[in-house]
Motif scaffolding. Structure first.
Motif, short mmCIF file in Angstrom:
data_model
loop_
_atom_site.label_atom_id
_atom_site.label_comp_id
_atom_site.label_asym_id
_atom_site.label_seq_id
_atom_site.Cartn_x
_atom_site.Cartn_y
_atom_site.Cartn_z
N CYS A 138 41.34 34.41 33.88
CA CYS A 138 42.32 33.74 34.74
C CYS A 138 42.06 33.99 36.23
O CYS A 138 42.45 33.18 37.06
N LYS A 172 37.21 32.63 40.15
CA LYS A 172 37.24 31.47 41.03
C LYS A 172 36.16 30.48 40.58
O LYS A 172 35.15 30.86 40.04
N LYS A 173 36.39 29.20 40.85
CA LYS A 173 35.47 28.14 40.42
C LYS A 173 34.03 28.37 40.86
O LYS A 173 33.11 28.14 40.11
N ASN A 174 33.84 28.82 42.07
CA ASN A 174 32.48 28.98 42.59
C ASN A 174 31.73 30.14 41.96
O ASN A 174 30.53 30.29 42.17
N ASN A 175 32.38 30.98 41.17
CA ASN A 175 31.71 32.10 40.49
C ASN A 175 31.29 31.76 39.07
O ASN A 175 30.64 32.57 38.41
N TYR A 176 31.63 30.59 38.56
CA TYR A 176 31.30 30.23 37.19
C TYR A 176 29.80 30.28 36.93
O TYR A 176 29.37 30.78 35.91
N SER A 177 29.01 29.74 37.82
CA SER A 177 27.56 29.70 37.59
C SER A 177 26.94 31.09 37.57
O SER A 177 26.01 31.35 36.82
N GLU A 205 28.04 32.70 34.09
CA GLU A 205 27.99 31.76 32.97
C GLU A 205 27.72 32.42 31.62
O GLU A 205 28.45 32.16 30.65
N CYS A 225 47.25 29.41 32.58
CA CYS A 225 46.20 28.51 33.07
C CYS A 225 45.46 27.76 31.97
O CYS A 225 44.54 26.99 32.26
N ARG A 232 43.27 28.69 29.81
CA ARG A 232 41.91 29.13 29.47
C ARG A 232 41.96 29.80 28.11
O ARG A 232 43.00 30.29 27.68
#
Length: 52
Positions: free
Chosen positions: A8, A11-16, A19, A36, A38
């Motif tokens: 939760c 942040k979106k920019n840490n997904y890669s 992964e 959220c 998830r």
């Protein structure tokens, strides 16, 4: 590699970056976060988990 505590809070920019760790956590999910939406294999990875 960084350990994930709660999905939760990612942040979106840490997904890669995270992964492979995320894939291990969500594969064969048994819980969903009521906040959220998830999903995760173990409830410790979600802030407001509910069994599915």
């Amino acid at each position: 590699m960084k350990k994930i505590q709660k999905l939760c809070n990612i942040k979106k920019n840490n997904y890669s970056i995270l992964e492979n760790e995320i894939i291990k956590i969500v594969k064969s999910a048994h819980f969903i976060c009521k906040k959220c939406l998830r999903v995760a294999k173990e409830k410790k990875h979600l802030c407001k988990s509910k069994a599915i």
